[in-house]
Design a protein around this motif. Structure first.
Motif, PDB file in Angstrom:
ATOM      1  N   ARG A 178      42.856  26.230  13.024  1.00 55.51           N
ATOM      2  CA  ARG A 178      44.476  26.694  13.354  1.00 55.51           C
ATOM      3  C   ARG A 178      45.009  24.802  12.878  1.00 55.51           C
ATOM      4  O   ARG A 178      44.610  24.033  12.670  1.00 55.51           O
ATOM      5  N   LYS A 179      46.492  25.322  11.962  1.00 53.78           N
ATOM      6  CA  LYS A 179      46.487  23.949  12.037  1.00 53.78           C
ATOM      7  C   LYS A 179      47.109  23.956  13.081  1.00 53.78           C
ATOM      8  O   LYS A 179      47.027  23.673  13.855  1.00 53.78           O
ATOM      9  N   LYS A 180      46.870  21.553  12.515  1.00 54.57           N
ATOM     10  CA  LYS A 180      47.298  21.201  13.332  1.00 54.57           C
ATOM     11  C   LYS A 180      48.887  21.036  14.071  1.00 54.57           C
ATOM     12  O   LYS A 180      49.741  21.027  12.963  1.00 54.57           O
ATOM     13  N   VAL A 181      48.554  20.774  14.999  1.00 54.84           N
ATOM     14  CA  VAL A 181      50.185  20.629  16.045  1.00 54.84           C
ATOM     15  C   VAL A 181      50.039  19.404  15.947  1.00 54.84           C
ATOM     16  O   VAL A 181      48.453  18.874  16.460  1.00 54.84           O
ATOM     17  N   ARG A 182      51.118  18.645  16.284  1.00 60.44           N
ATOM     18  CA  ARG A 182      51.289  16.975  16.706  1.00 60.44           C
ATOM     19  C   ARG A 182      51.101  17.113  17.755  1.00 60.44           C
ATOM     20  O   ARG A 182      52.092  17.509  18.769  1.00 60.44           O
ATOM     21  N   ASP A 205      41.984  13.737  24.782  1.00 61.02           N
ATOM     22  CA  ASP A 205      42.184  13.037  23.150  1.00 61.02           C
ATOM     23  C   ASP A 205      41.141  14.675  22.397  1.00 61.02           C
ATOM     24  O   ASP A 205      41.051  15.193  21.717  1.00 61.02           O
ATOM     25  N   SER A 206      40.298  14.519  23.835  1.00 65.16           N
ATOM     26  CA  SER A 206      38.927  14.823  23.398  1.00 65.16           C
ATOM     27  C   SER A 206      39.454  16.771  23.561  1.00 65.16           C
ATOM     28  O   SER A 206      39.097  17.774  22.323  1.00 65.16           O
ATOM     29  N   LEU A 207      39.905  16.875  24.178  1.00 68.03           N
ATOM     30  CA  LEU A 207      40.216  18.248  24.317  1.00 68.03           C
ATOM     31  C   LEU A 207      41.306  18.290  23.021  1.00 68.03           C
ATOM     32  O   LEU A 207      40.747  19.695  22.641  1.00 68.03           O
ATOM     33  N   ILE A 208      42.152  18.094  22.816  1.00 64.71           N
ATOM     34  CA  ILE A 208      43.522  18.071  22.151  1.00 64.71           C
ATOM     35  C   ILE A 208      42.664  18.043  20.267  1.00 64.71           C
ATOM     36  O   ILE A 208      42.513  19.377  19.796  1.00 64.71           O
ATOM     37  N   THR A 214      46.325  17.587  16.543  1.00 66.31           N
ATOM     38  CA  THR A 214      46.453  16.219  16.852  1.00 66.31           C
ATOM     39  C   THR A 214      46.734  15.325  17.443  1.00 66.31           C
ATOM     40  O   THR A 214      47.775  15.029  18.110  1.00 66.31           O
ATOM     41  N   ASP A 215      46.368  14.156  18.180  1.00 68.06           N
ATOM     42  CA  ASP A 215      46.470  13.975  19.095  1.00 68.06           C
ATOM     43  C   ASP A 215      47.139  12.120  18.943  1.00 68.06           C
ATOM     44  O   ASP A 215      46.189  11.444  18.232  1.00 68.06           O
TER      45      ASP A 215
END
Length: 306
Positions: A178-182, A205-208, A214-215
Protein backbone atom coordinates in the motif's frame (compact mmCIF):
# COMPACT_ATOMS: atom_id res chain seq x y z
CA UNK A 1 1.01 2.10 29.70
CA UNK A 2 2.55 -0.69 30.20
CA UNK A 3 4.48 -1.53 27.50
CA UNK A 4 6.86 0.55 26.01
CA UNK A 5 11.76 -0.84 26.55
CA UNK A 6 9.56 0.59 26.66
CA UNK A 7 7.75 0.50 29.98
CA UNK A 8 11.17 1.16 31.46
CA UNK A 9 12.17 3.54 28.67
CA UNK A 10 9.07 5.61 29.20
CA UNK A 11 9.68 5.93 32.91
CA UNK A 12 13.27 6.97 32.33
CA UNK A 13 12.20 9.42 29.64
CA UNK A 14 9.51 11.16 31.70
CA UNK A 15 9.57 14.79 30.60
CA UNK A 16 7.31 17.70 31.53
CA UNK A 17 6.25 20.20 28.91
CA UNK A 18 4.98 23.19 30.80
CA UNK A 19 3.44 24.71 27.71
CA UNK A 20 1.09 21.79 27.13
CA UNK A 21 -2.40 22.30 28.47
CA UNK A 22 -3.71 18.74 28.16
CA UNK A 23 -7.20 20.25 28.09
CA UNK A 24 -9.95 20.44 25.52
CA UNK A 25 -13.34 19.13 24.68
CA UNK A 26 -13.99 15.60 23.49
CA UNK A 27 -16.47 16.51 20.77
CA UNK A 28 -14.38 14.86 18.07
CA UNK A 29 -13.79 11.13 18.36
CA UNK A 30 -10.96 9.09 16.89
CA UNK A 31 -11.29 5.64 15.33
CA UNK A 32 -10.51 3.17 18.08
CA UNK A 33 -9.29 -0.43 18.01
CA UNK A 34 -10.14 -2.02 21.35
CA UNK A 35 -9.83 -5.73 20.65
CA UNK A 36 -8.40 -8.28 18.22
CA UNK A 37 -8.90 -11.96 17.55
CA UNK A 38 -6.31 -14.28 19.02
CA UNK A 39 -4.64 -17.15 17.24
CA UNK A 40 -5.07 -20.54 18.84
CA UNK A 41 -3.89 -24.13 18.42
CA UNK A 42 -4.76 -27.46 19.98
CA UNK A 43 -2.11 -30.17 20.02
CA UNK A 44 -2.36 -33.44 21.96
CA UNK A 45 0.52 -32.75 24.31
CA UNK A 46 1.04 -33.24 28.05
CA UNK A 47 2.72 -30.36 29.88
CA UNK A 48 5.28 -30.62 32.65
CA UNK A 49 3.44 -28.20 34.94
CA UNK A 50 -0.08 -27.86 36.31
CA UNK A 51 -0.22 -24.41 37.94
CA UNK A 52 1.35 -21.44 36.13
CA UNK A 53 1.47 -17.75 37.01
CA UNK A 54 2.28 -15.75 33.88
CA UNK A 55 3.84 -12.39 34.81
CA UNK A 56 5.88 -11.72 31.66
CA UNK A 57 4.25 -9.16 29.39
CA UNK A 58 1.43 -10.88 27.49
CA UNK A 59 2.65 -14.39 28.39
CA UNK A 60 -0.78 -15.52 29.60
CA UNK A 61 -2.18 -14.77 26.14
CA UNK A 62 0.42 -17.02 24.54
CA UNK A 63 -0.19 -19.88 26.99
CA UNK A 64 -3.90 -19.62 26.23
CA UNK A 65 -3.21 -19.59 22.47
CA UNK A 66 -1.09 -22.72 22.91
CA UNK A 67 -4.23 -24.44 24.21
CA UNK A 68 -3.29 -24.48 27.90
CA UNK A 69 -5.43 -21.77 29.47
CA UNK A 70 -6.41 -24.25 32.20
CA UNK A 71 -2.85 -24.11 33.56
CA UNK A 72 -2.97 -20.39 34.30
CA UNK A 73 -3.86 -19.46 37.87
CA UNK A 74 -2.64 -15.85 37.75
CA UNK A 75 -1.73 -13.31 35.08
CA UNK A 76 -0.04 -9.97 34.55
CA UNK A 77 -1.97 -6.76 33.96
CA UNK A 78 -0.93 -6.69 30.29
CA UNK A 79 -2.70 -9.92 29.28
CA UNK A 80 -6.15 -8.54 28.53
CA UNK A 81 -7.59 -10.95 25.97
CA UNK A 82 -11.26 -11.51 26.83
CA UNK A 83 -10.62 -15.25 27.13
CA UNK A 84 -8.54 -14.56 30.25
CA UNK A 85 -11.10 -12.46 32.10
CA UNK A 86 -11.78 -15.16 34.70
CA UNK A 87 -8.08 -15.47 35.63
CA UNK A 88 -7.04 -13.07 38.41
CA UNK A 89 -4.41 -10.38 37.91
CA UNK A 90 -1.83 -11.02 40.61
CA UNK A 91 0.37 -7.95 40.27
CA UNK A 92 -0.06 -4.43 41.60
CA UNK A 93 0.31 -2.51 38.37
CA UNK A 94 3.53 -4.10 37.14
CA UNK A 95 4.90 -4.80 40.59
CA UNK A 96 5.11 -8.35 41.94
CA UNK A 97 3.60 -9.04 45.36
CA UNK A 98 5.39 -12.23 46.45
CA UNK A 99 2.99 -13.14 49.26
CA UNK A 100 0.06 -13.17 46.86
CA UNK A 101 1.90 -15.40 44.39
CA UNK A 102 3.26 -17.83 46.97
CA UNK A 103 -0.23 -18.27 48.42
CA UNK A 104 -1.42 -19.61 45.04
CA UNK A 105 1.18 -22.41 45.16
CA UNK A 106 2.29 -22.28 41.50
CA UNK A 107 4.57 -24.86 39.88
CA UNK A 108 5.99 -22.19 37.63
CA UNK A 109 6.21 -18.39 37.44
CA UNK A 110 7.08 -16.89 34.04
CA UNK A 111 8.74 -13.46 34.03
CA UNK A 112 10.69 -11.20 31.66
CA UNK A 113 13.20 -8.40 32.18
CA UNK A 114 10.44 -5.90 32.93
CA UNK A 115 9.12 -7.94 35.86
CA UNK A 116 10.10 -6.70 39.30
CA UNK A 117 11.13 -5.64 41.81
CA UNK A 118 14.13 -7.95 42.09
CA UNK A 119 13.69 -8.37 45.83
CA UNK A 120 10.21 -9.81 45.22
CA UNK A 121 11.55 -12.23 42.61
CA UNK A 122 14.29 -13.32 45.02
CA UNK A 123 11.60 -14.08 47.60
CA UNK A 124 9.78 -16.29 45.10
CA UNK A 125 12.94 -18.21 44.30
CA UNK A 126 13.81 -18.67 47.99
CA UNK A 127 10.36 -20.16 48.53
CA UNK A 128 11.24 -22.94 46.08
CA UNK A 129 9.10 -21.73 43.17
CA UNK A 130 10.53 -22.31 39.70
CA UNK A 131 10.92 -18.85 38.13
CA UNK A 132 11.76 -18.76 34.42
CA UNK A 133 12.70 -15.65 32.44
CA UNK A 134 11.55 -15.48 28.83
CA UNK A 135 12.65 -12.94 26.18
CA UNK A 136 10.61 -9.79 25.61
CA UNK A 137 9.06 -9.04 22.24
CA UNK A 138 9.04 -5.50 20.84
CA UNK A 139 8.99 -6.34 17.14
CA UNK A 140 7.18 -8.88 14.96
CA UNK A 141 10.40 -10.84 14.51
CA UNK A 142 10.73 -11.21 18.31
CA UNK A 143 7.41 -13.03 18.67
CA UNK A 144 8.46 -16.55 17.55
CA UNK A 145 11.26 -16.65 20.13
CA UNK A 146 8.83 -15.53 22.82
CA UNK A 147 6.34 -18.24 21.83
CA UNK A 148 9.07 -20.89 21.72
CA UNK A 149 10.42 -19.94 25.16
CA UNK A 150 6.99 -20.03 26.80
CA UNK A 151 6.13 -23.34 25.15
CA UNK A 152 9.40 -24.82 26.38
CA UNK A 153 8.82 -23.45 29.89
CA UNK A 154 5.50 -25.27 30.26
CA UNK A 155 6.74 -28.38 28.46
CA UNK A 156 4.77 -28.05 25.23
CA UNK A 157 7.36 -27.58 22.45
CA UNK A 158 5.20 -29.11 19.70
CA UNK A 159 2.36 -26.73 20.49
CA UNK A 160 4.84 -23.87 20.30
CA UNK A 161 6.01 -24.93 16.85
CA UNK A 162 2.45 -25.20 15.56
CA UNK A 163 1.56 -21.75 16.93
CA UNK A 164 4.69 -20.19 15.40
CA UNK A 165 3.76 -21.68 12.03
CA UNK A 166 0.22 -20.34 12.32
CA UNK A 167 1.56 -16.91 13.30
CA UNK A 168 3.76 -16.76 10.20
CA UNK A 169 0.83 -17.72 7.96
CA UNK A 170 -1.56 -15.18 9.48
CA UNK A 171 0.67 -12.12 9.12
CA UNK A 172 -0.90 -10.04 6.31
CA UNK A 173 2.04 -9.80 3.91
CA UNK A 174 0.11 -7.98 1.20
CA UNK A 175 -0.09 -4.81 3.30
CA UNK A 176 3.44 -3.87 2.30
CA UNK A 177 2.16 -2.92 -1.16
CA UNK A 178 0.00 0.00 0.00
CA UNK A 179 0.91 3.63 -0.48
CA UNK A 180 3.05 4.89 2.39
CA UNK A 181 1.42 7.14 4.98
CA UNK A 182 3.60 9.15 7.37
CA UNK A 183 2.62 8.21 10.94
CA UNK A 184 3.82 9.52 14.31
CA UNK A 185 3.34 7.35 17.40
CA UNK A 186 2.82 9.52 20.49
CA UNK A 187 3.03 8.27 24.07
CA UNK A 188 0.82 10.55 26.16
CA UNK A 189 0.12 10.80 29.88
CA UNK A 190 -1.55 14.14 30.36
CA UNK A 191 -2.02 13.74 34.11
CA UNK A 192 1.74 13.40 34.54
CA UNK A 193 2.61 15.86 31.76
CA UNK A 194 4.44 13.18 29.78
CA UNK A 195 4.44 13.73 26.01
CA UNK A 196 6.82 11.60 23.94
CA UNK A 197 7.34 10.81 20.26
CA UNK A 198 8.12 7.19 19.44
CA UNK A 199 11.35 6.41 17.61
CA UNK A 200 13.21 3.22 16.71
CA UNK A 201 12.35 0.26 18.95
CA UNK A 202 9.34 1.96 20.51
CA UNK A 203 7.42 -1.14 19.53
CA UNK A 204 4.92 0.78 17.44
CA UNK A 205 7.52 1.28 14.70
CA UNK A 206 7.38 -2.45 13.92
CA UNK A 207 3.59 -2.34 13.51
CA UNK A 208 3.70 0.81 11.39
CA UNK A 209 6.26 -0.78 9.09
CA UNK A 210 4.11 -3.93 8.86
CA UNK A 211 1.20 -1.98 7.37
CA UNK A 212 3.46 -0.39 4.77
CA UNK A 213 3.50 3.05 6.38
CA UNK A 214 6.41 5.24 7.50
CA UNK A 215 7.10 5.92 11.18
CA UNK A 216 8.38 9.50 11.03
CA UNK A 217 9.78 9.32 14.56
CA UNK A 218 11.70 6.12 13.87
CA UNK A 219 13.06 7.64 10.66
CA UNK A 220 14.56 10.50 12.69
CA UNK A 221 15.49 9.07 16.08
CA UNK A 222 17.52 5.98 17.02
CA UNK A 223 16.21 5.98 20.61
CA UNK A 224 12.75 4.60 21.50
CA UNK A 225 11.30 7.90 22.78
CA UNK A 226 12.02 11.62 22.48
CA UNK A 227 10.38 14.57 24.22
CA UNK A 228 7.63 16.08 22.11
CA UNK A 229 8.08 19.77 21.32
CA UNK A 230 6.28 22.15 19.00
CA UNK A 231 9.31 22.41 16.72
CA UNK A 232 9.69 18.64 16.54
CA UNK A 233 6.06 18.01 15.64
CA UNK A 234 6.15 20.67 12.91
CA UNK A 235 9.36 19.21 11.47
CA UNK A 236 7.99 15.64 11.49
CA UNK A 237 4.65 16.78 10.02
CA UNK A 238 2.92 13.37 10.15
CA UNK A 239 -0.11 12.63 8.00
CA UNK A 240 -1.63 10.62 10.85
CA UNK A 241 -1.06 10.21 14.59
CA UNK A 242 -1.23 6.87 16.42
CA UNK A 243 -1.86 6.85 20.17
CA UNK A 244 -2.92 4.53 22.97
CA UNK A 245 -6.50 4.96 24.11
CA UNK A 246 -5.74 5.89 27.72
CA UNK A 247 -3.15 8.37 26.51
CA UNK A 248 -5.67 10.06 24.27
CA UNK A 249 -8.17 10.18 27.10
CA UNK A 250 -5.55 11.68 29.43
CA UNK A 251 -5.09 14.75 27.25
CA UNK A 252 -8.80 15.40 26.72
CA UNK A 253 -9.48 13.40 23.57
CA UNK A 254 -8.88 14.51 20.00
CA UNK A 255 -9.40 18.20 20.71
CA UNK A 256 -6.98 18.08 23.63
CA UNK A 257 -4.38 16.30 21.53
CA UNK A 258 -4.62 18.91 18.78
CA UNK A 259 -4.03 21.56 21.47
CA UNK A 260 -0.64 20.06 22.37
CA UNK A 261 2.45 21.95 21.12
CA UNK A 262 2.82 21.87 17.35
CA UNK A 263 0.15 19.24 16.68
CA UNK A 264 -2.32 21.68 15.14
CA UNK A 265 0.35 22.72 12.62
CA UNK A 266 0.81 19.19 11.29
CA UNK A 267 -1.14 17.63 8.45
CA UNK A 268 -2.52 15.10 10.96
CA UNK A 269 -3.59 17.80 13.38
CA UNK A 270 -5.24 19.98 10.76
CA UNK A 271 -7.36 17.09 9.49
CA UNK A 272 -7.65 15.45 12.94
CA UNK A 273 -6.36 12.18 11.51
CA UNK A 274 -5.86 10.25 14.75
CA UNK A 275 -6.21 6.54 15.56
CA UNK A 276 -6.23 5.11 19.07
CA UNK A 277 -5.56 1.50 20.07
CA UNK A 278 -6.21 -0.20 23.39
CA UNK A 279 -3.16 0.18 25.61
CA UNK A 280 -2.74 -3.53 26.33
CA UNK A 281 -3.34 -4.55 22.73
CA UNK A 282 -1.05 -2.20 20.81
CA UNK A 283 2.27 -3.51 22.11
CA UNK A 284 1.15 -6.99 23.18
CA UNK A 285 3.23 -8.68 20.43
CA UNK A 286 1.59 -12.05 20.69
CA UNK A 287 -1.29 -14.11 19.26
CA UNK A 288 -3.53 -11.06 18.77
CA UNK A 289 -0.96 -9.13 16.74
CA UNK A 290 -1.80 -10.44 13.23
CA UNK A 291 -5.44 -9.37 13.55
CA UNK A 292 -4.37 -6.05 15.07
CA UNK A 293 -2.18 -5.35 12.04
CA UNK A 294 -5.08 -6.04 9.67
CA UNK A 295 -7.40 -3.76 11.63
CA UNK A 296 -4.77 -1.02 11.90
CA UNK A 297 -4.15 -1.14 8.16
CA UNK A 298 -7.86 -0.82 7.46
CA UNK A 299 -8.26 2.14 9.82
CA UNK A 300 -5.21 3.91 8.40
CA UNK A 301 -6.65 3.48 4.91
CA UNK A 302 -9.93 5.04 5.98
CA UNK A 303 -8.50 7.89 8.04
CA UNK A 304 -5.84 8.84 5.48
CA UNK A 305 -8.61 9.65 2.99
CA UNK A 306 -9.69 12.67 5.05
Amino acid sequence: MRKVKKVAAIIVATITLATATGCGSQNTSAPHIDSAKSLGVKVNETTQVKRVIALANGSAEIISALGFKSLIIGRDIASTDAELKSIPIVTSGHQVIPEKIIALQPDLVIIDRSTGPEVALATLRKSGINVITIPEAWTLTDIPAKISSIAAAIGAPRSGQVLMTQFAKKLPQQLHERKKVRIAFLYLRGGSAIYLVGGKQSGADSLIAAIGATDVGAAKFSQPFTAMTSELMVSLNPDLILVMSKGLESVGGVEGLVDLPGVAQTAAGKAKRIISVDDSLLLSFGPRTPDLITQLSNEVEKVSQR
